[in-house]
Design a protein around this motif. Structure first.
Motif, PDB file in Angstrom:
ATOM      1  N   ALA A  40       0.830  -1.210   0.000  1.00 25.37           N
ATOM      2  CA  ALA A  40       0.000   0.000   0.000  1.00 25.37           C
ATOM      3  C   ALA A  40       0.861   1.255   0.000  1.00 25.37           C
ATOM      4  O   ALA A  40       0.525   2.262  -0.638  1.00 25.37           O
ATOM      5  N   ALA A  41       1.980   1.193   0.716  1.00 25.68           N
ATOM      6  CA  ALA A  41       2.905   2.331   0.728  1.00 25.68           C
ATOM      7  C   ALA A  41       3.510   2.555  -0.649  1.00 25.68           C
ATOM      8  O   ALA A  41       3.664   3.703  -1.099  1.00 25.68           O
ATOM      9  N   GLU A  42       3.851   1.471  -1.332  1.00 19.34           N
ATOM     10  CA  GLU A  42       4.415   1.600  -2.678  1.00 19.34           C
ATOM     11  C   GLU A  42       3.416   2.257  -3.625  1.00 19.34           C
ATOM     12  O   GLU A  42       3.788   3.085  -4.455  1.00 19.34           O
ATOM     13  N   LYS A  43       2.142   1.889  -3.513  1.00 13.44           N
ATOM     14  CA  LYS A  43       1.110   2.508  -4.348  1.00 13.44           C
ATOM     15  C   LYS A  43       0.999   4.005  -4.065  1.00 13.44           C
ATOM     16  O   LYS A  43       0.817   4.816  -4.976  1.00 13.44           O
ATOM     17  N   LEU A  44       1.100   4.371  -2.807  1.00 10.27           N
ATOM     18  CA  LEU A  44       1.005   5.782  -2.419  1.00 10.27           C
ATOM     19  C   LEU A  44       2.201   6.566  -2.936  1.00 10.27           C
ATOM     20  O   LEU A  44       2.078   7.734  -3.334  1.00 10.27           O
TER      21      LEU A  44
END
Length: 451
Positions: free
Chosen positions: A63-67
């Motif tokens: 999820a952090a990578e997507k953000l």
């Protein structure tokens, strides 16, 4: 204000806290991350010189990578191993920057409670939001209202003492000028001078102790009269040096092999079955005394790496369900109890195992393990994914976990520290292979095995 419109407060802007915020954003829930330090990953930066035993691919959250993706951020080479400094500068700080004003620095949490209810009061308790008390860097006090609290503050600030009974050894506090509780940064000239040409006791048996022994062995190869004395509470057996070549995290296995090489090369000597009870001064040097009366030859310095423990003081007005031994959530404790097994692999787990009698509060990351060791970042990322799904009302996603965790290659009961070979016996705890898939909340593991 309706509780659902309030933010979810996340305590700590470390790896798991920031991942929690990223998952909350993905779910359309407003996070507020409170970080006591002046930047993201303040604790990680204190061990910036230490290399992780997990590669980049296993220490970043999806999820952090997507953000981060819209900012042009790309994950460093997945098969390379970051240092703590790399992790902070190349991933955690950019993630915090992307979250913007959802992260507050210089905000130390001093208390969490239900609004208008201390821990005694039942009436109307669950309907009340949480109040989070903070102290800012300039000493001011504030109170923040939250719909839920995710405590990802870790355990770094509370290292365990030298005493084998869990309390500081007699004389440990007064000898603090010669005792450290962190892996030394020997590239720092002042730190190098502290240990070069000196006799240093290293107390502990985990990855941090392995790292310190390896660093001191390297120093011994460059500086005459440098020697480490490795203090072990149990004897030396097959499991002493970790999983070695059988560890599915090769860098973790290599740490143990380097510690073994240090002993075999004569740069370190092992003292076994030594449970420290006292520390006595001998001029400018220290003498360690065991419970059985044994006294070691004097050392110049002591490095205590006996683990960490959670700071629960600011949660005292909440109703937490914690295991009486590990100070971990009651349902999680049996999975990680070192009295039962010594594996680095733990069943994937989520919101059910991390819930407390006080609904809406969760301890995650290293803090969720209480006093237990061998926590992996992937475990924390899966924890917060499950919790944020539950907060969003997606209970199917909260209870569904698909995660494969690497094994240490070492199984057995670590609690039998007087009998080193017992850690390998069937009676010590059995196999610790983790299932590839586990339905969280059902209590039924896949047929591939379990602890």
């Amino acid at each position: 204000m309706e509780k659902q419109n309030l933010p979810v407060v996340v305590v700590g802007a470390g790896p798991v806290g920031l991942a929690a915020a990223a998952h909350l954003v993905e779910r359309g829930i407003e996070p507020l991350v409170l970080e006591a330090g002046p930047s993201a990953a303040t604790a990680v930066r204190e061990w910036a010189h230490v290399r992780l035993f997990s590669p980049w691919a296993e220490v970043t959250d999806p999820a952090a990578e997507k953000l981060l993706a819209p900012t042009g951020w790309t994950r460093p080479g997945g098969k390379t191993y970051p240092t703590g400094g790399d992790w902070a500068e190349r991933y955690l700080q950019p993630l915090a920057d992307t979250l913007g004003d959802k992260v507050r620095y210089g905000a130390r949490v001093t208390g969490v409670a239900r609004a208008g209810r201390d821990r005694i009061v039942d009436s109307g308790r669950e309907e009340q939001p949480f109040t989070v008390h903070i102290e800012t860097a300039d000493g001011a006090e504030e109170r923040i209202t939250a719909r839920a609290v995710i405590d990802a503050s870790g355990t770094w600030s509370v290292p365990s003492p030298m005493g084998a009974n869990g309390l500081p050894a007699l004389g440990e506090k007064s000898a603090s000028d010669h005792i450290a509780y962190r892996v030394p940064e020997l590239k720092d000239p002042a730190v190098r001078a502290r240990y070069a040409g000196k006799r240093t006791a290293v107390v502990g048996s985990g990855a941090s102790a392995f790292t310190a022994l390896a660093l001191l062995a390297d120093l011994a190869g460059e500086e005459a009269d440098t020697h480490a004395v490795w203090i072990l509470r149990r004897g030396i057996g097959d499991a002493t040096y970790g999983g070695g070549e059988a560890d599915q995290l090769p860098a973790r296995g290599a740490l143990g092999l380097r510690a073994k090489a240090a002993v075999e090369a004569g740069h370190a000597s092992a003292v076994t079955g030594f449970r420290t009870e006292g520390v006595e001064r001998d001029g400018d040097r220290l003498v360690l005394v065991a419970e059985d009366g044994r006294r070691l030859d004097a050392v110049d310095e002591v490095i205590v790496l006996t683990g960490f423990r959670p700071d629960l003081s600011f949660l005292s007005e909440l109703r937490l369900g914690l295991d009486e031994r590990l100070q971990a959530p009651t349902a999680l404790a049996p999975l990680i109890d070192p009295n039962a097994h010594s594996c680095g692999t733990v069943y994937p787990h989520g919101v059910k195992e991390l819930s407390h009698p006080e609904q809406g509060v969760y301890l995650v990351g290293m803090k969720s393990y209480g006093r237990a060791p061998t926590f992996l970042a992937m475990t924390g990322y899966e924890q917060v994914r499950s919790i944020t799904a539950a907060l969003a009302g997606d209970h199917e996603a909260a209870e569904r976990v698909e995660l494969t965790l690497p094994e240490t290659g070492v199984c057995g009961g670590a609690g039998l520290f007087d009998e080193p070979d017992a850690a390998q016996s069937d009676e010590g705890g059995g196999c610790c292979a983790a299932p590839a898939t586990l339905q969280i909340g059902t209590g039924a593991a896949a047929a591939s095995g379990g602890c």
